[in-house]
Write an enzyme that holds these catalytic residues in place. Structure first.
Site, PDB file in Angstrom:
ATOM      1  CB  ALA A  56      -0.955   0.000   1.188  1.00  0.00           C
TER       2      ALA A  56
ATOM      3  CE1 TYR B 109       1.264  -9.029 -12.577  1.00  0.00           C
ATOM      4  CE2 TYR B 109      -0.173  -9.151 -14.486  1.00  0.00           C
ATOM      5  CZ  TYR B 109       0.167  -8.569 -13.282  1.00  0.00           C
ATOM      6  OH  TYR B 109      -0.583  -7.525 -12.781  1.00  0.00           O
TER       7      TYR B 109
HETATM    8  N1  LIG Z   1      -1.148  -1.208 -12.832  1.00  0.00           N
HETATM    9  C1  LIG Z   1      -1.919  -2.007 -13.532  1.00  0.00           C
HETATM   10  O1  LIG Z   1      -2.234  -1.728 -14.700  1.00  0.00           O
HETATM   11  C2  LIG Z   1      -2.461  -3.273 -12.925  1.00  0.00           C
HETATM   12  C3  LIG Z   1      -3.404  -3.979 -13.668  1.00  0.00           C
HETATM   13  C4  LIG Z   1      -3.942  -5.148 -13.157  1.00  0.00           C
HETATM   14  C5  LIG Z   1      -3.554  -5.587 -11.906  1.00  0.00           C
HETATM   15  N2  LIG Z   1      -2.632  -4.903 -11.202  1.00  0.00           N
HETATM   16  C6  LIG Z   1      -2.257  -5.441  -9.903  1.00  0.00           C
HETATM   17  O2  LIG Z   1      -2.500  -4.474  -8.907  1.00  0.00           O
HETATM   18  C7  LIG Z   1      -1.604  -4.666  -7.816  1.00  0.00           C
HETATM   19  C8  LIG Z   1      -0.891  -3.358  -7.522  1.00  0.00           C
HETATM   20  O3  LIG Z   1      -0.146  -2.990  -8.672  1.00  0.00           O
HETATM   21  P1  LIG Z   1       0.379  -1.510  -8.955  1.00  0.00           P
HETATM   22  O4  LIG Z   1       0.090  -1.212 -10.367  1.00  0.00           O
HETATM   23  O5  LIG Z   1      -0.062  -0.584  -7.902  1.00  0.00           O
HETATM   24  O6  LIG Z   1       1.952  -1.784  -8.870  1.00  0.00           O
HETATM   25  P2  LIG Z   1       3.119  -1.016  -8.122  1.00  0.00           P
HETATM   26  O7  LIG Z   1       4.365  -1.675  -8.588  1.00  0.00           O
HETATM   27  O8  LIG Z   1       2.983   0.452  -8.287  1.00  0.00           O
HETATM   28  O9  LIG Z   1       2.828  -1.359  -6.600  1.00  0.00           O
HETATM   29  C9  LIG Z   1       2.961  -2.661  -6.105  1.00  0.00           C
HETATM   30  C10 LIG Z   1       3.146  -2.589  -4.617  1.00  0.00           C
HETATM   31  O10 LIG Z   1       3.342  -3.915  -4.115  1.00  0.00           O
HETATM   32  C11 LIG Z   1       4.459  -3.899  -3.253  1.00  0.00           C
HETATM   33  N3  LIG Z   1       5.126  -5.197  -3.206  1.00  0.00           N
HETATM   34  C12 LIG Z   1       5.830  -5.798  -4.184  1.00  0.00           C
HETATM   35  N4  LIG Z   1       6.330  -6.953  -3.747  1.00  0.00           N
HETATM   36  C13 LIG Z   1       5.925  -7.085  -2.464  1.00  0.00           C
HETATM   37  C14 LIG Z   1       6.133  -8.066  -1.479  1.00  0.00           C
HETATM   38  N5  LIG Z   1       6.863  -9.143  -1.727  1.00  0.00           N
HETATM   39  N6  LIG Z   1       5.573  -7.884  -0.269  1.00  0.00           N
HETATM   40  C15 LIG Z   1       4.834  -6.789   0.002  1.00  0.00           C
HETATM   41  N7  LIG Z   1       4.613  -5.819  -0.900  1.00  0.00           N
HETATM   42  C16 LIG Z   1       5.160  -5.971  -2.107  1.00  0.00           C
HETATM   43  C17 LIG Z   1       5.372  -2.840  -3.833  1.00  0.00           C
HETATM   44  O11 LIG Z   1       6.320  -2.407  -2.877  1.00  0.00           O
HETATM   45  C18 LIG Z   1       4.374  -1.773  -4.228  1.00  0.00           C
HETATM   46  O12 LIG Z   1       4.054  -0.954  -3.145  1.00  0.00           O
HETATM   47  C19 LIG Z   1      -0.665  -5.794  -8.240  1.00  0.00           C
HETATM   48  O13 LIG Z   1      -1.120  -7.013  -7.703  1.00  0.00           O
HETATM   49  C20 LIG Z   1      -0.806  -5.810  -9.748  1.00  0.00           C
HETATM   50  O14 LIG Z   1      -0.521  -7.073 -10.295  1.00  0.00           O
HETATM   51  C21 LIG Z   1      -2.064  -3.750 -11.683  1.00  0.00           C
END
Ligand SMILES: NC(=O)c1ccc[n+]([C@@H]2O[C@H](COP(=O)([O-])OP(=O)(O)OC[C@H]3O[C@@H](n4cnc5c(N)ncnc54)[C@H](O)[C@@H]3O)[C@@H](O)[C@H]2O)c1
Length: 260
Positions: free
Chosen positions: A13, A163
Site C-alpha cells: 500500500a 504473471y
Molecule cells: N497497474 C496495472 O495496470 C495493474 C493492472 C492489473 C492488476 N494490477 C495489480 O495491482 C496490484 C498493484 O499494482 P500496482 O500497479 O499498484 O503496482 P506497483 O508496482 O505500483 O505497486 C505494487 C506494490 O506492491 C508492493 N510489493 C511488491 N512486492 C511485495 C512483497 N513481496 N511484499 C509486500 N509488498 C510488495 C510494492 O512495494 C508496491 O508498493 C498488483 O497485484 C498488480 O498485479 C495492476
C-alpha cells in the site's frame, strides 16, 4: 485495543493501486494498516495521508512471499487496531524482465508466483482464521476479503506468462476461500483491474497510450486510476454487495467486453 471503527489491512500500500485503496478506505472512515515491502518513507507518507483523511494508519513492513513476515504482519495488524474487517491482497509484481514464454526462467516464475500467488494464498489463510475467531467472539461482523487480480487472469500475454498464471491462480483462490468462508459470514471478492496508471505500467506507458487513446482497446477511453480500484474496494468494505461472494468485479473500462 478494539474500537467501533472498522480496520483494513492493505498489502503493497505504499504506492500505486494499494495507496489508492488505502486512501479511499480512509476517506470512508476505515482505519488502515499500510503494508510495504521496502520503502518505509513512502509508507509513512501514506499513513500521514490516511490520517489527514480522518482515519488512523499504521505502516508495517513485510514481504508477503515470506512466511515469517506474513505471520508478523498479521500479528502487528491486529495489534494496531484490535480488529480486521477487511483484508486486501494487493501487493504484486510483474516479471523483472518481460521474456518470451519459450525463454522465460524458472527463477522469474518462482519469484512472481511467490509474491503474487503463494503470498496472498497463505496470508488469506492466516487472516481468515483470525477473522473467524473475531466473528465468533462478536468483535467484528461480516468481515471481507478482497483479492486484486488482473485482466491477466484471462488475457494471455506470452511475454509474461508467469504473471498470467499467478493471476489466474488468484481467480481460483477467490472461489476456494469464498466457498470455505461463507458459513462464517465472510465474503470474498476478486477485483480485476484493467490498465491502471502506476509505476508498474510506467515502463510501457507509450504502448498503452496508443492502445487506449488511439486504438480504443477499452470502450472507456482513458487510463484507469488507483482510486477507481479504491472505490470498488470501498463498495465491498461498506457491505454494498452482501449477497455476492466469489464475485469478480471488473474495473477495466470495459476491457473484458468481446465486441464484434
Ligand atoms: N497497474 C496495472 O495496470 C495493474 C493492472 C492489473 C492488476 N494490477 C495489480 O495491482 C496490484 C498493484 O499494482 P500496482 O500497479 O499498484 O503496482 P506497483 O508496482 O505500483 O505497486 C505494487 C506494490 O506492491 C508492493 N510489493 C511488491 N512486492 C511485495 C512483497 N513481496 N511484499 C509486500 N509488498 C510488495 C510494492 O512495494 C508496491 O508498493 C498488483 O497485484 C498488480 O498485479 C495492476
Amino acid at each position: 485495543m478494539s474500537s467501533e471503527t472498522q480496520a483494513a489491512l492493505v498489502t503493497g500500500a505504499s504506492r500505486g493501486i494499494g495507496r489508492g485503496i488505502a486512501l479511499e478506505l480512509a476517506g470512508s472512515g476505515i482505519d488502515v494498516v499500510v503494508n510495504y515491502a521496502r520503502n518505509a518513507d513512502a509508507a509513512n507518507d501514506v499513513v500521514r495521508e490516511v490520517e489527514k483523511a480522518g482515519a488512523r494508519g499504521r505502516a508495517v513492513q513485510a514481504d508477503v512471499s515470506v512466511a515469517e513476515d506474513r505471520a508478523r504482519l498479521v500479528d502487528e495488524a491486529y495489534a494496531a487496531f484490535g480488529r480486521l474487517d477487511l483484508l486486501v491482497n494487493n501487493a504484486g509484481v510483474g516479471p523483472s524482465e518481460r521474456a518470451d514464454l519459450l525463454q522465460a526462467s524458472e527463477e522469474s516464475f518462482d519469484r512472481v508466483l511467490g509474491i503474487n500467488l503463494k503470498g496472498p494464498y497463505f496470508l488469506t489463510q492466516l487472516v481468515a482464521k483470525r477473522m473467524i475467531e473475531q466473528v465468533d467472539s462478536g468483535v467484528v461482523e461480516r468481515p471481507k476479503i478482497v483479492v486484486v487480480s488482473s485482466i491477466s487472469a484471462y488475457a494471455a500475454s506470452t511475454n509474461r506468462g508467469e504473471y498470467c498464471v499467478a493471476k489466474s491462480g488468484l481467480a481460483m483462490m477467490v472461489k476456494l476461500y469464498a466457498d470455505r468462508l461463507a458459513e462464517h459470514g465472510i465474503n470474498v471478492y476478486e477485483i480485476r483491474p484493467g490498465i491502471i496508471a502506476t509505476d508498474m505500467t510506467g515502463a510501457v506507458k507509450e504502448k498503452y497510450d496508443k492502445l487506449i487513446l488511439e486504438d480504443g482497446i477499452t470502450p472507456i477511453r482513458r487510463w484507469g486510476q488507483p482510486e477507481d480500484i479504491g472505490k470498488a474496494v470501498v463498495a465491498v468494505a461498506t457491505d454494498l454487495l452482501p449477497f455476492s461472494t466469489a464475485q469478480v468485479i471488473d474495473v477495466d473500462g470495459g476491457f473484458h467486453l468481446q465486441t464484434l
